[in-house]
Design a protein around this motif. Structure first.
Motif, PDB file in Angstrom:
ATOM      1  N   HIS A  77     -10.739   4.672   4.664  1.00  0.00           N
ATOM      2  CA  HIS A  77     -10.094   3.862   3.619  1.00  0.00           C
ATOM      3  C   HIS A  77     -10.938   2.679   3.158  1.00  0.00           C
ATOM      4  O   HIS A  77     -10.753   2.184   2.056  1.00  0.00           O
ATOM      5  CB  HIS A  77      -8.712   3.378   4.075  1.00  0.00           C
ATOM      6  N   HIS A 111      -7.101   4.785  -0.543  1.00  0.00           N
ATOM      7  CA  HIS A 111      -8.289   3.952  -0.748  1.00  0.00           C
ATOM      8  C   HIS A 111      -8.116   3.083  -1.995  1.00  0.00           C
ATOM      9  O   HIS A 111      -8.340   1.872  -1.957  1.00  0.00           O
ATOM     10  CB  HIS A 111      -9.525   4.844  -0.866  1.00  0.00           C
ATOM     11  N   HIS A 112      -7.688   3.695  -3.083  1.00  0.00           N
ATOM     12  CA  HIS A 112      -7.525   2.934  -4.323  1.00  0.00           C
ATOM     13  C   HIS A 112      -6.304   2.017  -4.268  1.00  0.00           C
ATOM     14  O   HIS A 112      -6.350   0.904  -4.818  1.00  0.00           O
ATOM     15  CB  HIS A 112      -7.503   3.874  -5.521  1.00  0.00           C
ATOM     16  N   SER A 134       0.842   3.703  -3.219  1.00  0.00           N
ATOM     17  CA  SER A 134       0.476   5.094  -2.917  1.00  0.00           C
ATOM     18  C   SER A 134       1.571   6.062  -3.370  1.00  0.00           C
ATOM     19  O   SER A 134       1.270   7.113  -3.952  1.00  0.00           O
ATOM     20  CB  SER A 134       0.217   5.265  -1.417  1.00  0.00           C
ATOM     21  N   GLU A 145      -8.004  -6.449  -4.344  1.00  0.00           N
ATOM     22  CA  GLU A 145      -8.809  -7.033  -5.417  1.00  0.00           C
ATOM     23  C   GLU A 145      -7.985  -7.755  -6.478  1.00  0.00           C
ATOM     24  O   GLU A 145      -8.513  -8.626  -7.168  1.00  0.00           O
ATOM     25  CB  GLU A 145      -9.706  -5.969  -6.028  1.00  0.00           C
ATOM     26  N   VAL A 196      -8.011   9.440  -1.031  1.00  0.00           N
ATOM     27  CA  VAL A 196      -8.421   8.837  -2.303  1.00  0.00           C
ATOM     28  C   VAL A 196      -7.320   7.908  -2.805  1.00  0.00           C
ATOM     29  O   VAL A 196      -7.580   6.763  -3.204  1.00  0.00           O
ATOM     30  CB  VAL A 196      -8.741   9.926  -3.364  1.00  0.00           C
ATOM     31  N   ASN A 227       0.819  -1.211   0.000  1.00  0.00           N
ATOM     32  CA  ASN A 227       0.000   0.000   0.000  1.00  0.00           C
ATOM     33  C   ASN A 227       0.853   1.261   0.000  1.00  0.00           C
ATOM     34  O   ASN A 227       0.523   2.227  -0.686  1.00  0.00           O
ATOM     35  CB  ASN A 227      -0.973  -0.008   1.180  1.00  0.00           C
ATOM     36  N   PHE A 237      -7.481  -1.095  -2.331  1.00  0.00           N
ATOM     37  CA  PHE A 237      -8.310  -2.009  -3.113  1.00  0.00           C
ATOM     38  C   PHE A 237      -7.530  -2.627  -4.267  1.00  0.00           C
ATOM     39  O   PHE A 237      -7.795  -3.773  -4.655  1.00  0.00           O
ATOM     40  CB  PHE A 237      -9.607  -1.330  -3.551  1.00  0.00           C
ATOM     41  N   THR A 238      -6.536  -1.919  -4.787  1.00  0.00           N
ATOM     42  CA  THR A 238      -5.657  -2.517  -5.791  1.00  0.00           C
ATOM     43  C   THR A 238      -4.905  -3.690  -5.174  1.00  0.00           C
ATOM     44  O   THR A 238      -4.797  -4.761  -5.776  1.00  0.00           O
ATOM     45  CB  THR A 238      -4.665  -1.467  -6.333  1.00  0.00           C
TER      46      THR A 238
END
Length: 176
Positions: free
Chosen positions: A148, A165-166, A69, A173, A162, A65, A169-170
């Motif tokens: 988040h 958060h993405h 980021s 997922e 933002v 993460n 999930f990257t």
């Protein structure tokens, strides 16, 4: 504990502000202690209980993460410059601590990581935000932790929130 944590997650050193770095480390160490964990547990602890078997450890997830980021931060700065105000240290601290509440949400039972009593009552964004508040972390870092996950739906996220958060999930997922 500090040396082990820094060896396992060297991205703590990406925080340039010494006070913010110290508070971020202290928050993570506190969560480890409160949860009954040691840094080495982060090597084997699953980053999620939603995937069984979990394909990555908590340490890998936290590092992933931070790095995703930072990649987004660098791209945004390169393309948009200061038109999107971003604080790198706030982003890194939030990325390091986004799942710190899982150290309270999880427990070890019969050699397996399961939901703790705390985890059955509070999800990690809430307990993580409380830990960050306790350690005097900036409201912007608390915000990243709080929003988040699904708890952040409906809230306006800061640019750093933002990105995290993405990134989160990257990192989740893509294992599906």
């Amino acid at each position: 504990m500090r040396d082990q944590l820094l060896q396992l997650i060297p991205e703590f050193l990406e925080i340039q502000d010494p006070d913010l770095r110290e508070r971020t480390l202290a928050c993570f160490e506190d969560a480890l202690q409160r949860g009954g964990w040691v840094p080495d547990d982060l090597r084997t602890m699953p980053f999620t209980l939603l995937l069984d078997p979990c394909p990555a450890s908590m340490a890998e997830h936290v590092r992933g993460n931070v790095l995703v980021s930072l990649g987004a931060f660098d791209a945004m700065k390169k393309i948009y410059g200061d038109r999107i105000p971003l604080n790198r240290d706030i982003l890194v601290s939030g990325a390091l601590l986004h799942d710190v509440g899982k150290l309270l949400e999880y427990a070890r039972k019969d050699g397996k990581v399961v939901k703790s009593r705390n985890g059955k009552l509070l999800r990690h964004p809430m307990s993580g935000t409380a830990l960050a508040f306790h350690h005097g972390l900036p409201e912007e870092v608390q915000h990243i932790i709080a929003v988040h996950a699904k708890e952040g739906e409906g809230f306006k996220r800061t640019p750093e929130a933002v990105i995290l958060h993405h990134a989160d999930f990257t990192n989740f997922e893509t294992f599906h």
